[in-house]
Enzyme design. Structure first.
Site, PDB file in Angstrom:
ATOM      1  N   ASP A  16      86.393  50.839  24.162  1.00 19.53           N
ATOM      2  CA  ASP A  16      86.098  50.824  22.728  1.00 19.53           C
ATOM      3  C   ASP A  16      87.372  50.384  22.011  1.00 19.53           C
ATOM      4  O   ASP A  16      88.346  49.955  22.654  1.00 19.53           O
ATOM      5  CB  ASP A  16      85.556  52.190  22.249  1.00 19.53           C
ATOM      6  CG  ASP A  16      86.634  53.265  22.152  1.00 19.53           C
ATOM      7  OD1 ASP A  16      87.784  53.029  22.606  1.00 19.53           O
ATOM      8  OD2 ASP A  16      86.337  54.360  21.629  1.00 19.53           O
TER       9      ASP A  16
ATOM     10  N   CYS B 216      88.876  54.459  26.526  1.00 17.49           N
ATOM     11  CA  CYS B 216      88.706  54.759  25.104  1.00 17.49           C
ATOM     12  C   CYS B 216      89.987  55.461  24.649  1.00 17.49           C
ATOM     13  O   CYS B 216      90.996  55.391  25.346  1.00 17.49           O
ATOM     14  CB  CYS B 216      87.428  55.571  24.838  1.00 17.49           C
ATOM     15  SG  CYS B 216      87.399  57.238  25.513  1.00 17.49           S
TER      16      CYS B 216
ATOM     17  N   THR C   8      90.874  58.664  24.401  1.00 16.17           N
ATOM     18  CA  THR C   8      91.278  59.722  25.338  1.00 16.17           C
ATOM     19  C   THR C   8      90.809  59.463  26.767  1.00 16.17           C
ATOM     20  O   THR C   8      91.273  60.127  27.693  1.00 16.17           O
ATOM     21  CB  THR C   8      90.642  61.057  24.917  1.00 16.17           C
ATOM     22  OG1 THR C   8      89.217  60.872  24.910  1.00 16.17           O
ATOM     23  CG2 THR C   8      91.112  61.497  23.541  1.00 16.17           C
TER      24      THR C   8
ATOM     25  N   HIS D 292      88.998  61.535  47.751  1.00 11.71           N
ATOM     26  CA  HIS D 292      88.069  62.657  47.891  1.00 11.71           C
ATOM     27  C   HIS D 292      86.716  62.417  47.227  1.00 11.71           C
ATOM     28  O   HIS D 292      85.697  62.893  47.719  1.00 11.71           O
ATOM     29  CB  HIS D 292      88.685  63.927  47.293  1.00 11.71           C
ATOM     30  CG  HIS D 292      89.842  64.448  48.092  1.00 11.71           C
ATOM     31  ND1 HIS D 292      90.450  65.665  47.819  1.00 11.71           N
ATOM     32  CD2 HIS D 292      90.512  63.922  49.157  1.00 11.71           C
ATOM     33  CE1 HIS D 292      91.441  65.861  48.685  1.00 11.71           C
ATOM     34  NE2 HIS D 292      91.506  64.814  49.500  1.00 11.71           N
TER      35      HIS D 292
ATOM     36  N   HIS E 108      84.554  64.946  52.957  1.00 15.10           N
ATOM     37  CA  HIS E 108      84.324  64.509  51.576  1.00 15.10           C
ATOM     38  C   HIS E 108      83.029  63.700  51.441  1.00 15.10           C
ATOM     39  O   HIS E 108      82.446  63.621  50.376  1.00 15.10           O
ATOM     40  CB  HIS E 108      85.513  63.693  51.077  1.00 15.10           C
ATOM     41  CG  HIS E 108      86.804  64.463  51.124  1.00 15.10           C
ATOM     42  ND1 HIS E 108      87.015  65.580  50.349  1.00 15.10           N
ATOM     43  CD2 HIS E 108      87.907  64.315  51.895  1.00 15.10           C
ATOM     44  CE1 HIS E 108      88.214  66.073  50.620  1.00 15.10           C
ATOM     45  NE2 HIS E 108      88.769  65.319  51.554  1.00 15.10           N
TER      46      HIS E 108
HETATM   47  C1  RB5 Z   1      87.340  56.781  18.819  1.00 14.57           C
HETATM   48  O1  RB5 Z   1      87.947  57.093  17.611  1.00 14.57           O
HETATM   49  C2  RB5 Z   1      87.563  57.898  19.841  1.00 14.57           C
HETATM   50  O2  RB5 Z   1      86.786  58.991  19.507  1.00 14.57           O
HETATM   51  C3  RB5 Z   1      87.248  57.399  21.227  1.00 14.57           C
HETATM   52  O3  RB5 Z   1      88.066  56.304  21.518  1.00 14.57           O
HETATM   53  C4  RB5 Z   1      87.428  58.369  22.366  1.00 14.57           C
HETATM   54  O4  RB5 Z   1      88.690  58.959  22.355  1.00 14.57           O
HETATM   55  C5  RB5 Z   1      86.334  59.319  22.580  1.00 14.57           C
HETATM   56  O5  RB5 Z   1      86.324  60.112  23.555  1.00 14.57           O
END
Ligand code: RB5
Length: 143
Positions: A8, A65, A67, A98, A133
């Site tokens: 994203d 993304c 996080t 694993h 595994h």
């Molecule tokens: C986008 O702002 C953010 O929420 C997305 O990139 C991500 O971190 C979601 O898990």
């Protein structure tokens, strides 16, 4: 190895760096977007990448993304996908050894980008150990 990659807007910058790294490694890749920092919805890109891997169009997938959390949740909803969210080289080695992870998730806003490239290398270069595994991975696929 053919690798599908998607992000994203929160992962876009790191995606471009990972693509350059994959090119330097001589990997084949398919970029499923997004193509700018304009806000988009991570489930769309996690699903697209996961479907490319589950459908056999790509051998491995990398999703990014902000996080790594949201896009990994999206990817893991697709049958046949085992997507590991990794924040260290050791986690990347272990999710291959694993879990036989076929996808890697990274957090573009929370991870040092040089470390992220080392994590990508570990994900691509580590073999599944099989043995005990195998049975557990089979159990995952039956869920
Ligand atoms: C986008 O702002 C953010 O929420 C997305 O990139 C991500 O971190 C979601 O898990």
């Amino acid at each position: 190895m053919l690798i599908a990659i998607a992000s994203d807007h929160g992962g876009y910058e790191l995606k471009e760096k990972v693509k350059e790294h994959l090119r330097e490694r001589g990997e084949k890749m398919v970029d499923l977007g997004t193509n700018s920092k304009e806000s988009v919805d991570y489930p769309v890109y996690g699903k697209a990448c996961a479907e490319a891997v589950a459908g056999g169009k790509a051998e491995r997938g990398i999703v990014i993304c902000g996080t790594g959390i949201g896009i990994s949740i999206a990817a893991n909803k697709v049958k046949g996908i085992r997507c590991g969210l990794c924040t260290s080289v050791e986690m990347a080695e272990l999710t291959r050894a694993h879990n036989d992870a076929n996808m890697l998730a990274l957090g573009g806003r929370v991870l040092d980008h040089r470390l992220a490239l080392k994590i990508v290398d570990a994900f691509l270069d580590t073999e599944f150990e099989g043995g005990r595994h195998r049975r557990r991975v089979d159990m995952l696929d039956e869920l």
